[in-house]
Scaffold this active site. Structure first.
Site, PDB file in Angstrom:
ATOM      1  N   SER A   1       0.762  -1.092   0.057  1.00 32.92           N
ATOM      2  CA  SER A   1      -0.099  -0.038  -0.159  1.00 32.92           C
ATOM      3  C   SER A   1       0.869   1.307   0.142  1.00 32.92           C
ATOM      4  O   SER A   1       2.088   0.974   0.549  1.00 32.92           O
ATOM      5  CB  SER A   1      -1.026  -0.041   1.284  1.00 32.92           C
ATOM      6  OG  SER A   1      -1.501   1.369   1.379  1.00 32.92           O
TER       7      SER A   1
ATOM      8  N   TYR B   1      -1.770  -0.684  10.297  1.00 33.86           N
ATOM      9  CA  TYR B   1      -2.083  -1.239   8.842  1.00 33.86           C
ATOM     10  C   TYR B   1      -0.618  -0.432   7.940  1.00 33.86           C
ATOM     11  O   TYR B   1      -0.216  -1.634   7.198  1.00 33.86           O
ATOM     12  CB  TYR B   1      -3.167  -0.560   8.399  1.00 33.86           C
ATOM     13  CG  TYR B   1      -3.539  -0.706   6.833  1.00 33.86           C
ATOM     14  CD1 TYR B   1      -3.817  -2.122   6.198  1.00 33.86           C
ATOM     15  CD2 TYR B   1      -3.254   0.368   5.702  1.00 33.86           C
ATOM     16  CE1 TYR B   1      -4.126  -2.274   4.928  1.00 33.86           C
ATOM     17  CE2 TYR B   1      -3.508   0.194   4.261  1.00 33.86           C
ATOM     18  CZ  TYR B   1      -4.089  -1.003   4.020  1.00 33.86           C
ATOM     19  OH  TYR B   1      -4.086  -1.386   2.666  1.00 33.86           O
TER      20      TYR B   1
HETATM   21  P1  NAP Z   1     -11.598  -5.382   0.091  1.00 31.48           P
HETATM   22  O1  NAP Z   1     -12.619  -4.577  -1.203  1.00 31.48           O
HETATM   23  O2  NAP Z   1     -12.225  -5.027   1.392  1.00 31.48           O
HETATM   24  O3  NAP Z   1     -11.619  -6.898  -0.128  1.00 31.48           O
HETATM   25  C1  NAP Z   1     -11.005  -7.785   0.735  1.00 31.48           C
HETATM   26  C2  NAP Z   1     -10.972  -9.053   0.294  1.00 31.48           C
HETATM   27  O4  NAP Z   1     -10.031  -9.613   1.189  1.00 31.48           O
HETATM   28  C3  NAP Z   1     -12.095  -9.835   0.214  1.00 31.48           C
HETATM   29  O5  NAP Z   1     -12.328 -10.686  -0.989  1.00 31.48           O
HETATM   30  C4  NAP Z   1     -12.257 -10.579   1.368  1.00 31.48           C
HETATM   31  O6  NAP Z   1     -12.890 -11.780   1.657  1.00 31.48           O
HETATM   32  C5  NAP Z   1     -10.774 -10.934   1.529  1.00 31.48           C
HETATM   33  N1  NAP Z   1     -10.236 -11.242   3.072  1.00 31.48           N
HETATM   34  C6  NAP Z   1     -10.372 -10.580   4.103  1.00 31.48           C
HETATM   35  N2  NAP Z   1     -10.014 -11.036   5.283  1.00 31.48           N
HETATM   36  C7  NAP Z   1      -9.665 -12.603   4.693  1.00 31.48           C
HETATM   37  C8  NAP Z   1      -8.888 -13.571   5.397  1.00 31.48           C
HETATM   38  N3  NAP Z   1      -8.602 -13.502   6.545  1.00 31.48           N
HETATM   39  N4  NAP Z   1      -8.528 -14.685   4.525  1.00 31.48           N
HETATM   40  C9  NAP Z   1      -8.876 -14.617   3.166  1.00 31.48           C
HETATM   41  N5  NAP Z   1      -9.462 -13.722   2.515  1.00 31.48           N
HETATM   42  C10 NAP Z   1      -9.630 -12.574   3.437  1.00 31.48           C
HETATM   43  O7  NAP Z   1     -10.252  -4.904  -0.020  1.00 31.48           O
HETATM   44  P2  NAP Z   1      -9.362  -4.382  -1.445  1.00 31.48           P
HETATM   45  O8  NAP Z   1      -9.687  -2.894  -1.164  1.00 31.48           O
HETATM   46  O9  NAP Z   1      -9.641  -5.030  -2.517  1.00 31.48           O
HETATM   47  O10 NAP Z   1      -7.969  -4.671  -0.955  1.00 31.48           O
HETATM   48  C11 NAP Z   1      -7.091  -5.803  -1.263  1.00 31.48           C
HETATM   49  C12 NAP Z   1      -5.789  -5.383  -1.008  1.00 31.48           C
HETATM   50  O11 NAP Z   1      -5.367  -4.079  -1.469  1.00 31.48           O
HETATM   51  C13 NAP Z   1      -5.530  -5.432   0.415  1.00 31.48           C
HETATM   52  O12 NAP Z   1      -4.609  -6.127   0.780  1.00 31.48           O
HETATM   53  C14 NAP Z   1      -5.436  -3.977   0.730  1.00 31.48           C
HETATM   54  O13 NAP Z   1      -4.596  -3.777   2.071  1.00 31.48           O
HETATM   55  C15 NAP Z   1      -4.656  -3.546  -0.206  1.00 31.48           C
HETATM   56  N6  NAP Z   1      -4.754  -1.930  -0.539  1.00 31.48           N
HETATM   57  C16 NAP Z   1      -6.208  -1.346  -1.038  1.00 31.48           C
HETATM   58  C17 NAP Z   1      -6.394  -0.088  -1.113  1.00 31.48           C
HETATM   59  C18 NAP Z   1      -7.583   0.475  -1.206  1.00 31.48           C
HETATM   60  O14 NAP Z   1      -7.454   1.756  -1.520  1.00 31.48           O
HETATM   61  N7  NAP Z   1      -8.513  -0.068  -1.684  1.00 31.48           N
HETATM   62  C19 NAP Z   1      -5.101   0.790  -1.016  1.00 31.48           C
HETATM   63  C20 NAP Z   1      -3.918   0.119  -0.796  1.00 31.48           C
HETATM   64  C21 NAP Z   1      -3.737  -1.342  -0.724  1.00 31.48           C
HETATM   65  P3  NAP Z   1     -14.304 -11.830   1.729  1.00 31.48           P
HETATM   66  O15 NAP Z   1     -15.338 -11.211   0.583  1.00 31.48           O
HETATM   67  O16 NAP Z   1     -14.788 -13.114   1.996  1.00 31.48           O
HETATM   68  O17 NAP Z   1     -14.813 -10.933   3.038  1.00 31.48           O
END
Ligand code: NAP
Length: 243
Positions: free
Chosen positions: A138, A152
């Site tokens: 991130s 985080y």
């Molecule tokens: P999101 O929309 O909240 O989706 C999270 C995903 O992770 C969901 O598929 C969820 O599964 C799964 N998950 C959560 N806990 C889990 C566990 N213990 N075991 C297996 N799966 C799990 O998040 P996102 O925004 O796509 O983020 C994806 C990645 O990008 C993360 O690592 C996040 O830190 C990183 N990131 C995101 C952003 C942003 O702005 N969105 C920025 C920087 C980095 P369920 O559907 O079953 O709940």
């Protein structure tokens, strides 16, 4: 056809990776932990693109479940060529002084330990034929996320470190290890952090003047998986609109 396992493939960036990987000819194992219907939708989208897919429930913070996730993926699709570690959480937004110990521990458990367990399993299984791993870091790793979730940010700093170390460890076996560091991306993660207004609030700080989409984040991830990135390893690619 190549096979990729995407943790957290049911929603957000992970789901976009599954769809774009299918477009590019990958069969996809879609990992999720709670939202089975979202995972089923992603499976249907992959199949509609003409590729094979399976949804597998597993909590990446549990090493036994991670082992089963890889075993079931192999049984259903065959040995994996790619791994994308997208499963991640932030915990509820707050200054560190007000954060619960459980929030900090759970974030570290999923973002750091979960990524390590999945990378370990991939290293064991990919070693015979090479492969590519992409971790989700991130922009927070460098920004530090003061007042929001410094734990985080710290977890993503650890993801950067393990990406660099593992790329050196696995390079001789033909396994490339990279990370993508997204900025402000439109997914459910902000609402899950208890701050649904977060994207609108922080957009003025983004040089490109807008938030990014999950697809814009997934494009460099599927590129890193592909042979087009054959000499790229140990890199953390920022996808943050200049922030
Ligand atoms: P999101 O929309 O909240 O989706 C999270 C995903 O992770 C969901 O598929 C969820 O599964 C799964 N998950 C959560 N806990 C889990 C566990 N213990 N075991 C297996 N799966 C799990 O998040 P996102 O925004 O796509 O983020 C994806 C990645 O990008 C993360 O690592 C996040 O830190 C990183 N990131 C995101 C952003 C942003 O702005 N969105 C920025 C920087 C980095 P369920 O559907 O079953 O709940």
């Amino acid at each position: 056809m190549p096979i990729v396992l995407v943790t957290g493939g049911s929603r957000g960036i992970g789901a976009a990776v599954c769809r774009l990987a299918a477009r590019d000819g990958w069969d996809v194992s879609v990992n999720y932990t709670s939202d089975a219907s979202a995972a089923a939708e992603v499976v249907a989208a992959v199949e509609a693109a003409g590729r094979r897919a399976v949804a597998i429930k597993a909590d990446v913070s549990d090493p036994a479940e991670v082992e089963l996730l890889f075993e079931e993926t192999e049984k259903a699709l065959g040995p994996i060529d790619g791994l994308v570690n997208s499963a991640g959480i932030t915990g509820l937004v707050s200054p560190l002084a007000e954060a619960r110990a459980e929030t900090i521990a759970r974030t570290m458990d999923i973002n750091v330990n979960g990524t390590l367990y999945c990378c370990r399993e991939a290293a064991r299984r990919m070693s015979a034929r090479g492969g590519a791993i992409v971790n989700l870091s991130s922009a927070a790793a460098n920004l530090g996320s003061p007042g929001e979730f410094v734990w985080y940010a710290a977890s993503k700093g650890a993801v950067d470190s393990l990406t660099i170390g593992l790329s050196k460890e696995l390079g001789p076996q033909g396994i490339r290890v990279n990370a993508v560091a997204p900025g402000l991306i439109e997914t459910d993660i902000h609402a899950s952090a208890g701050a649904p207004e977060r994207v609108a609030r922080l957009v003025p700080l983004v040089p490109l003047g807008r938030s990014g989409s999950a697809e814009e984040t997934a494009e460099p991830i599927v590129w890193l998986l592909s042979p087009a990135a054959s000499y790229v390893t140990g890199s953390v690619i920022r996808v943050a609109g200049g922030r």
